[in-house]
Scaffold this motif. Structure first.
Motif, PDB file in Angstrom:
ATOM      1  N   ALA A  90       0.742  -1.137   0.162  1.00 46.87           N
ATOM      2  CA  ALA A  90      -0.105   0.072   0.051  1.00 46.87           C
ATOM      3  C   ALA A  90       0.907   1.187  -0.045  1.00 46.87           C
ATOM      4  O   ALA A  90       0.522   2.360  -0.495  1.00 46.87           O
ATOM      5  CB  ALA A  90      -0.857  -0.059   1.357  1.00 46.87           C
ATOM      6  N   LEU A  91       1.984   1.228   0.462  1.00 44.82           N
ATOM      7  CA  LEU A  91       3.103   2.220   0.469  1.00 44.82           C
ATOM      8  C   LEU A  91       3.986   2.058  -0.369  1.00 44.82           C
ATOM      9  O   LEU A  91       4.134   1.011  -0.870  1.00 44.82           O
ATOM     10  CB  LEU A  91       3.747   2.378   1.740  1.00 44.82           C
ATOM     11  N   GLU A  92       4.391   2.874  -1.246  1.00 42.97           N
ATOM     12  CA  GLU A  92       5.243   2.940  -2.391  1.00 42.97           C
ATOM     13  C   GLU A  92       6.618   2.535  -2.058  1.00 42.97           C
ATOM     14  O   GLU A  92       7.235   1.916  -2.629  1.00 42.97           O
ATOM     15  CB  GLU A  92       5.279   4.242  -3.180  1.00 42.97           C
ATOM     16  N   SER A  93       7.098   3.106  -1.208  1.00 41.77           N
ATOM     17  CA  SER A  93       8.439   2.727  -0.565  1.00 41.77           C
ATOM     18  C   SER A  93       8.410   3.011   1.004  1.00 41.77           C
ATOM     19  O   SER A  93       7.651   3.673   1.490  1.00 41.77           O
ATOM     20  CB  SER A  93       9.490   3.470  -1.078  1.00 41.77           C
ATOM     21  N   THR A 143       5.646 -10.462   3.373  1.00 37.27           N
ATOM     22  CA  THR A 143       5.605  -9.373   4.283  1.00 37.27           C
ATOM     23  C   THR A 143       6.449  -8.364   4.130  1.00 37.27           C
ATOM     24  O   THR A 143       6.515  -7.132   4.302  1.00 37.27           O
ATOM     25  CB  THR A 143       5.365 -10.099   5.752  1.00 37.27           C
ATOM     26  N   LEU A 144       7.881  -8.858   4.262  1.00 35.74           N
ATOM     27  CA  LEU A 144       9.043  -7.792   4.071  1.00 35.74           C
ATOM     28  C   LEU A 144       8.897  -7.037   2.844  1.00 35.74           C
ATOM     29  O   LEU A 144       9.265  -5.867   2.888  1.00 35.74           O
ATOM     30  CB  LEU A 144      10.322  -8.512   4.101  1.00 35.74           C
ATOM     31  N   HIS A 145       8.382  -7.441   1.773  1.00 39.71           N
ATOM     32  CA  HIS A 145       8.096  -6.783   0.546  1.00 39.71           C
ATOM     33  C   HIS A 145       7.185  -5.347   1.063  1.00 39.71           C
ATOM     34  O   HIS A 145       7.380  -4.234   0.695  1.00 39.71           O
ATOM     35  CB  HIS A 145       7.637  -7.286  -0.380  1.00 39.71           C
ATOM     36  N   LEU A 146       6.158  -5.939   1.658  1.00 42.02           N
ATOM     37  CA  LEU A 146       4.899  -4.849   2.164  1.00 42.02           C
ATOM     38  C   LEU A 146       5.652  -3.536   3.122  1.00 42.02           C
ATOM     39  O   LEU A 146       4.998  -2.582   3.008  1.00 42.02           O
ATOM     40  CB  LEU A 146       3.910  -5.390   2.918  1.00 42.02           C
ATOM     41  N   VAL A 147       6.837  -3.945   3.576  1.00 39.96           N
ATOM     42  CA  VAL A 147       7.299  -2.817   4.376  1.00 39.96           C
ATOM     43  C   VAL A 147       8.598  -2.125   3.868  1.00 39.96           C
ATOM     44  O   VAL A 147       9.399  -1.707   4.632  1.00 39.96           O
ATOM     45  CB  VAL A 147       7.437  -3.236   6.228  1.00 39.96           C
ATOM     46  N   GLY A 148       8.851  -2.424   2.534  1.00 42.46           N
ATOM     47  CA  GLY A 148       9.723  -1.670   2.064  1.00 42.46           C
ATOM     48  C   GLY A 148      11.120  -2.561   1.477  1.00 42.46           C
ATOM     49  O   GLY A 148      12.058  -1.936   0.969  1.00 42.46           O
ATOM     50  N   TYR A 149      11.314  -3.891   1.914  1.00 44.59           N
ATOM     51  CA  TYR A 149      12.503  -4.829   1.535  1.00 44.59           C
ATOM     52  C   TYR A 149      12.443  -4.931   0.137  1.00 44.59           C
ATOM     53  O   TYR A 149      11.175  -5.351  -0.323  1.00 44.59           O
ATOM     54  CB  TYR A 149      12.664  -5.597   2.436  1.00 44.59           C
ATOM     55  N   ASP A 150      13.247  -5.065  -0.550  1.00 46.32           N
ATOM     56  CA  ASP A 150      13.612  -5.462  -2.225  1.00 46.32           C
ATOM     57  C   ASP A 150      14.568  -6.307  -2.226  1.00 46.32           C
ATOM     58  O   ASP A 150      15.648  -6.333  -1.561  1.00 46.32           O
ATOM     59  CB  ASP A 150      13.295  -4.366  -2.994  1.00 46.32           C
ATOM     60  N   HIS A 151      14.711  -6.937  -3.246  1.00 41.70           N
ATOM     61  CA  HIS A 151      15.790  -7.591  -3.612  1.00 41.70           C
ATOM     62  C   HIS A 151      16.113  -7.387  -5.324  1.00 41.70           C
ATOM     63  O   HIS A 151      16.982  -8.336  -5.855  1.00 41.70           O
ATOM     64  CB  HIS A 151      15.775  -9.400  -3.345  1.00 41.70           C
ATOM     65  N   MET A 152      16.235  -6.208  -5.705  1.00 45.73           N
ATOM     66  CA  MET A 152      16.558  -5.880  -7.074  1.00 45.73           C
ATOM     67  C   MET A 152      17.855  -5.562  -7.027  1.00 45.73           C
ATOM     68  O   MET A 152      18.542  -5.474  -8.315  1.00 45.73           O
ATOM     69  CB  MET A 152      15.696  -4.771  -7.511  1.00 45.73           C
ATOM     70  N   VAL A 153      18.567  -5.024  -6.148  1.00 41.87           N
ATOM     71  CA  VAL A 153      19.825  -4.597  -5.903  1.00 41.87           C
ATOM     72  C   VAL A 153      20.515  -5.474  -5.164  1.00 41.87           C
ATOM     73  O   VAL A 153      20.143  -6.116  -4.007  1.00 41.87           O
ATOM     74  CB  VAL A 153      20.124  -3.231  -5.372  1.00 41.87           C
ATOM     75  N   ASP A 154      21.959  -5.964  -5.183  1.00 41.33           N
ATOM     76  CA  ASP A 154      22.602  -6.888  -4.439  1.00 41.33           C
ATOM     77  C   ASP A 154      22.676  -6.858  -2.918  1.00 41.33           C
ATOM     78  O   ASP A 154      22.217  -7.714  -2.287  1.00 41.33           O
ATOM     79  CB  ASP A 154      23.939  -7.347  -5.207  1.00 41.33           C
ATOM     80  N   ASP A 155      22.856  -5.442  -2.580  1.00 39.56           N
ATOM     81  CA  ASP A 155      23.153  -5.236  -1.266  1.00 39.56           C
ATOM     82  C   ASP A 155      21.789  -5.508  -0.375  1.00 39.56           C
ATOM     83  O   ASP A 155      21.685  -5.971   0.669  1.00 39.56           O
ATOM     84  CB  ASP A 155      23.677  -3.921  -1.059  1.00 39.56           C
TER      85      ASP A 155
END
Length: 189
Positions: A90-93, A143-155
């Protein structure tokens, strides 16, 4: 995390068991607690996570099948194939948490997670792990995606995966990213 969790788990399609629903609920809650501790949705002004500033957090988890998830994956990601889990935040980032304005008694709506049973079963079989463990991993991941975590960048991916490992270890689940026994690390076969 001090907020109450209003978690709506709905079976849309597929053969889901009651124990899976209970375990998925626990996995989502564990992920939120770990994310709050890790500083997800950090509010610079208040120096704490939004997850620790609200009284209620809302998340919807839809347990579905490959056919339904395929349509969503095609319509929202341009990939005409089923996938294991989709998250619609729901939040963009997590950036701008300081500017996020929420009425005092209004819940923080984080978004929706959709899980495809058949894909999860195939992946669990291929990875030689219990289906329940895989479902819990994907619930944490979503769930982690919903609160802003992502895996598009290695770090970012390494940080997210490390947090997933930590959460799942607390639930007695082995590292989901560890190589499968008898699997060639180079080829994955």
């Amino acid at each position: 995390m001090t907020a109450q969790l209003d978690l709506d788990v709905v079976i849309e399609a597929g053969d889901w068991r009651d124990d899976e629903l209970v375990a998925i609920r626990s996995a989502v809650e564990a992920a939120l607690n770990a994310a709050a501790h890790d500083g997800a949705l950090w509010d610079e002004d208040d120096e704490k996570s939004l997850l620790d500033q609200v009284t209620m957090i809302e998340i919807s988890v839809t347990l579905s099948d490959d056919a339904s998830v395929r349509v969503l994956n095609r319509d929202y990601r341009g990939k005409d194939a089923p996938t294991n889990v989709l998250s619609f935040a729901a939040l963009e980032s997590d950036e701008g948490a300081s500017e996020f304005d929420l009425a005092p008694d209004m819940p923080l709506m984080l978004g929706d997670i959709i899980i495809a049973r058949e894909t999860c079963q195939r992946e669990a079989d291929d990875q030689k792990k219990p289906l329940l463990h895989h479902l819990l991993h994907l619930s944490v991941h979503g769930t982690l995606h919903l609160v802003g975590y992502d895996h598009m960048v290695d770090d970012e991916a390494e940080h997210m995966e490390q947090l997933e490992r930590h959460i799942l270890a607390g639930m007695g689940i082995d590292d989901p990213y560890a190589p499968i026994e008898d699997q060639d690390v180079e080829t994955g076969q």
